[in-house]
Each structure stands twice: as structure tokens, then as C-alpha cells.
Design a protein around this motif. Structure first.
Motif, PDB file in Angstrom:
ATOM      1  N   GLY A 130      13.609  -4.227  -4.870  1.00 26.08           N
ATOM      2  CA  GLY A 130      13.363  -3.171  -5.848  1.00 26.08           C
ATOM      3  C   GLY A 130      12.369  -2.172  -5.269  1.00 26.08           C
ATOM      4  O   GLY A 130      12.392  -1.895  -4.066  1.00 26.08           O
ATOM      5  N   GLN A 131      11.497  -1.641  -6.127  1.00 27.94           N
ATOM      6  CA  GLN A 131      10.401  -0.800  -5.601  1.00 27.94           C
ATOM      7  C   GLN A 131       9.246  -1.721  -5.225  1.00 27.94           C
ATOM      8  O   GLN A 131       8.459  -2.126  -6.088  1.00 27.94           O
ATOM      9  N   ALA A 132       9.158  -2.052  -3.955  1.00 31.16           N
ATOM     10  CA  ALA A 132       8.104  -2.961  -3.508  1.00 31.16           C
ATOM     11  C   ALA A 132       6.742  -2.283  -3.663  1.00 31.16           C
ATOM     12  O   ALA A 132       6.635  -1.056  -3.596  1.00 31.16           O
ATOM     13  N   GLU A 133       5.714  -3.118  -3.862  1.00 31.43           N
ATOM     14  CA  GLU A 133       4.374  -2.545  -4.051  1.00 31.43           C
ATOM     15  C   GLU A 133       3.808  -2.000  -2.751  1.00 31.43           C
ATOM     16  O   GLU A 133       3.123  -0.999  -2.732  1.00 31.43           O
ATOM     17  N   LYS A 134       4.098  -2.728  -1.641  1.00 30.32           N
ATOM     18  CA  LYS A 134       3.479  -2.360  -0.363  1.00 30.32           C
ATOM     19  C   LYS A 134       4.527  -1.944   0.656  1.00 30.32           C
ATOM     20  O   LYS A 134       5.564  -2.596   0.794  1.00 30.32           O
ATOM     21  N   MET A 135       4.244  -0.863   1.381  1.00 34.34           N
ATOM     22  CA  MET A 135       5.105  -0.447   2.483  1.00 34.34           C
ATOM     23  C   MET A 135       4.361  -0.685   3.789  1.00 34.34           C
ATOM     24  O   MET A 135       3.153  -0.462   3.822  1.00 34.34           O
ATOM     25  N   PRO A 136       5.005  -1.032   4.896  1.00 36.13           N
ATOM     26  CA  PRO A 136       6.390  -1.446   4.955  1.00 36.13           C
ATOM     27  C   PRO A 136       6.592  -2.820   4.309  1.00 36.13           C
ATOM     28  O   PRO A 136       5.632  -3.580   4.157  1.00 36.13           O
ATOM     29  N   ILE A 137       7.839  -3.125   3.979  1.00 38.58           N
ATOM     30  CA  ILE A 137       8.146  -4.324   3.211  1.00 38.58           C
ATOM     31  C   ILE A 137       8.312  -5.535   4.138  1.00 38.58           C
ATOM     32  O   ILE A 137       9.114  -5.497   5.082  1.00 38.58           O
ATOM     33  N   THR A 138       7.561  -6.586   3.859  1.00 37.99           N
ATOM     34  CA  THR A 138       7.733  -7.828   4.615  1.00 37.99           C
ATOM     35  C   THR A 138       8.687  -8.753   3.845  1.00 37.99           C
ATOM     36  O   THR A 138       8.892  -8.589   2.642  1.00 37.99           O
TER      37      THR A 138
END
Ligand code: NAD
Ligand code: WQD
Length: 337
Positions: A130-138
């Protein structure tokens, strides 16, 4: 080694068949042609020098799946691409998506469970974040409630595979793709959207060639540097190669976790306007576009942390956005000529 490639005449499957051949595997393609054309088989042949084995069948038919595995008892790995993938259509017709994306998966796993040991690679998607809280996504970012029945089928698919792994000898790798784009450098194979493309890059190339009047940019009021949404666009050939590396990992390593998950992206986020500018650079064409409102269900930003894929899988995307868009443009020009 014989590898079943379901959906092997589709966009990502066809490129993976070529890379499997290049790596010495023997691909067996299954496809029902619901979103592809039989011509793709000849086009693959033009690249690799022969027509790979092909069975036209529908994986929603349990008896047919059973027959397939009886006929090809020497299948020692499966890469499961076959699925329906249009987010909007899945909202309109959820049962089509649950039937195609879940039933087919279950029937294949039922056959694999009968084997002493086997390998399974699943096409998952960054949509699970979805819309992850942190970028980049682990990979350990939490899976969010699905935003569409399509997205839900990917989440449920991952869960089914994980549950089955606990009680079987199936070793699996879940590959979460970010945004695949581009085409084979030969321009023999590429993406063939039916009707009006829903995805950005095929819409851009079709606009570039004159099939569409102008691109609608869905929103320039996102909290990003230029206001347009950010994604991680990965060249389909890089993506295809990741499947080969994943299969080699499963084949060569006896003591892996039963299920592993990898992000497949470049690690770089690009905005819609950056994609347009880069397309204009590689094509030498001015792209007509207008800014419109946001598309429902779209997120602001998604790009991958690729450390796990780089360090554990031993794979890294090689192509730049420019190269990927140039290959998409070459493909578009070739199919319209
Ligand atoms: P695609 O539609 O080009 O390829 C899928 C192929 O599967 C098609 O050739 C279709 O005819 C076939 N197929 C579908 N249902 C079938 C069935 N019941 N029996 C036999 N064949 C069937 O899609 P793609 O872009 O190559 O995607 C491949 C996989 O990757 C899908 O599982 C998709 O959900 C996943 N994925 C795609 C993207 C993307 O943006 N393209 C992103 C993330 C994940
Ligand atoms: C990219 C960006 C749009 C078209 C979808 C699925 C996802 C995955 C990949 C399978 C967004 C913008 C687009 C247009 C635009 N598929 N855009 N004008 O939405 O990231 O992901 O495909 O798993 O599940 O949801 O890709 O190519 O549709 O859009 O401005 O005409 O381009 O708003 O920001 P998306 P996309």
C-alpha cells in the motif's frame, strides 16, 4: 531442467522464458491466451532460435492442471505468472480475479505438494505494501489492507504459499515487483495491452506514436518535489533475469527458508513528470499531456530498498530509466510499423 512457466506468453513471462533459455533451463509454457497472443511463441523463437514447448490451457481447470503434471512428470520448478492483473477490472469483477488468481494457484500447489521436493516462484507485487510509511520500502514493511481485489489476490496468494510451505516440500520465493516497463532489446517481445492502456508507460508510448491524443497526468498536488506521484520503474529484462537467479538459488541451496521474499525494483523513484521528460529525451518527441485530478486508489510514492535482492539473491537491476523507456519506444515503433 524443465521449468513450467505459467502465463509464459504474457509480458513478464515471455521475457523470462528467453532468460531461462539463455541460462540453460528448459522452459515449458502454459497460457490460455486470455491476455496474450500465440504470435508471441514465434517471436520468442525469433530470439532463441526455436519454439519452446507450449500447452494452451486454462489453469482454472483443475483436471487440466492435473493432466499437465501427469504428462510432464519431470517438471522440477514452476514460475507462476498467470493471473489477471487489471486493478480497475478487479473492482468491477472481483470473482473473476479470485477465481483466476487464487484457484489456479491452489491447483498448481496441489500438484506440487505431491512431489518429493520442488521449487516455486510467485509473481507478487509492491501493491501489498500500500502506501508504505518509509521509503525506500524494505521487505519487512508491513503488508497493508488491500486496496483492490487484485491486490488482495496477491496478499492471499502469498499467505497460501506460506501456509502450504509449512506442510510440504515446496520451497518458494515470493517476488514483489515494482513497476515493470520496457521490452526485449530485439523488440520481438514487449508489453501488449488490450484496449486503452491503464499503465503509464504504454500510454506514453501509444501517445508518442499517435494512437492516443494526450496523456492525462493523474495529479500534481502530491507531496513530492514536482507534485506528481513517484514509482520505481524496472526494465522487464532485468526483472526476467531475477527469476532465473531466484530459480538457481532454489535449485542450488538445500537449506533455505521454505519461503523467501524479495523486492524487485531499481531502488530509484521517478515522478510522472520525470518519466515524461525522459521519454521526450529518448524519443526526440514532445509528449502532449495535461494535468488532471488524482486517480482513485493511487498512492503518493513507492520505491524499493533493494539491499536484500542485491546481497542475498545476488541480483541487481542494470538498466536505467532512459534505457528502459528507449526499449519500450523501440517496441512501440516496431509493432506499429
Ligand atoms: P500478462 O497479462 O502480460 O501475462 C499473464 C499471462 O497469463 C497472459 O499471457 C495470460 O494470457 C495468462 N493467463 C492468465 N490467466 C490464465 C489462466 N487461467 N490460465 C492460463 N494462462 C493464463 O501480465 P504480466 O504483466 O506479464 O504479469 C505477470 C504476473 O506478474 C501477474 O501475476 C501479475 O499479477 C504480476 N505483476 C505484474 C505487474 C505489472 O505491472 N505488469 C506488477 C506486479 C506483479
Ligand atoms: C504509474 C503512475 C499514475 C497512467 C499498477 C498497479 C500495481 C502494479 C503495477 C501489478 C501513477 C500515473 C498512470 C496515466 C498517469 N501491477 N499515471 N497517467 O498505479 O503504480 O501500479 O501497475 O501488480 O498493482 O496498481 O502503475 O503505470 O498505472 O501508474 O499519470 O495515464 O503513473 O497515477 O502515479 P501503478 P501505473
Amino acid at each position: 531442467m524443465k521449468v513450467l512457466v505459467t502465463g509464459g506468453l504474457g509480458f513478464i513471462g515471455s521475457h523470462t522464458v528467453v532468460e531461462l533459455h539463455n541460462a540453460g533451463f528448459e522452459p515449458l509454457i502454459v497460457d490460455n491466451l486470455s491476455n496474450s497472443s500465440i504470435d508471441v511463441l514465434d517471436r520468442i523463437a525469433a530470439i532463441i532460435g526455436y519454439k519452446p514447448a507450449f500447452e494452451q490451457m486454462d489453469l482454472r481447470e483443475k483436471a487440466a492442471v492435473n493432466q499437465l503434471f501427469k504428462k510432464h512428470a519431470d517438471i522440477s520448478g514452476v514460475i507462476h505468472f498467470a493471473a489477471s492483473k487489471a486493478v480497475g477490472e478487479s473492482v468491477e469483477n472481483p470473482l473473476l480475479y479470485y477465481e483466476n488468481n487464487i484457484n489456479a494457484l491452489v491447483y498448481i500447489l496441489q500438484e506440487l505438494q505431491k512431489k518429493e521436493s520442488t521449487n516455486f516462484i510467485f509473481s507478487s507485487s509492491c501493491t501489498v505494501y500500500g502506501q508504505a510509511e518509509k521509503m525506500p520500502i524494505t521487505e519487512d514493511a508491513s503488508v497493508q489492507p488491500a486496496m483492490s481485489p487484485y491486490g488482495n489476490t496477491k496478499q492471499i496468494g502469498e499467505e497460501i504459499i506460506t501456509d502450504v510451505a509449512k506442510v510440504s516440500n515446496i520451497k518458494s520465493i515470493l517476488l514483489r515487483y515494482f513497476n515493470p516497463i520496457g521490452a526485449h532489446p530485439s523488440a520481438e517481445i514487449g508489453e501488449l495491452p488490450i484496449g486503452v492502456p491503464q499503465n503509464l508507460v504504454p500510454f506514453i508510448t501509444q501517445t508518442g506514436i499517435g494512437l492516443r491524443q494526450e496523456l492525462s497526468v493523474y495529479g500534481d498536488d502530491y507531496p513530492t518535489p514536482d507534485g506528481t506521484a513517484i514509482r520505481d520503474y524496472i526494465h522487464v529484462v532485468d526483472l526476467a533475469k531475477a527469476h532465473v537467479v531466484a530459480l538457481q538459488r532454489l535449485v542450488e541451496n538445500k537449506n533455505l527458508d521454505k519461503v523467501e521474499t524479495f523486492n524487485l525494483g531499481t531502488g530509484t523513484g521517478s515522478s510522472v513528470l520525470e518519466v515524461i521528460k525522459t521519454f521526450e529525451k529518448v524519443s526526440g518527441k514532445k509528449l502532449p499531456y495535461k494535468i488532471v485530478g488524482r486517480r482513485e486508489g493511487d498512492i503518493t510514492s513507492a520505491y524499493a530498498n533493494t539491499d536484500k535482492a542485491n546481497n542475498v539473491l545476488g541480483w541487481k537491476a542494470q538498466s536505467t530509466l532512459e534505457e528502459a523507456l528507449a526499449s519500450a519506444w523501440k517496441w512501440e515503433q516496431k509493432i506499429r510499423s
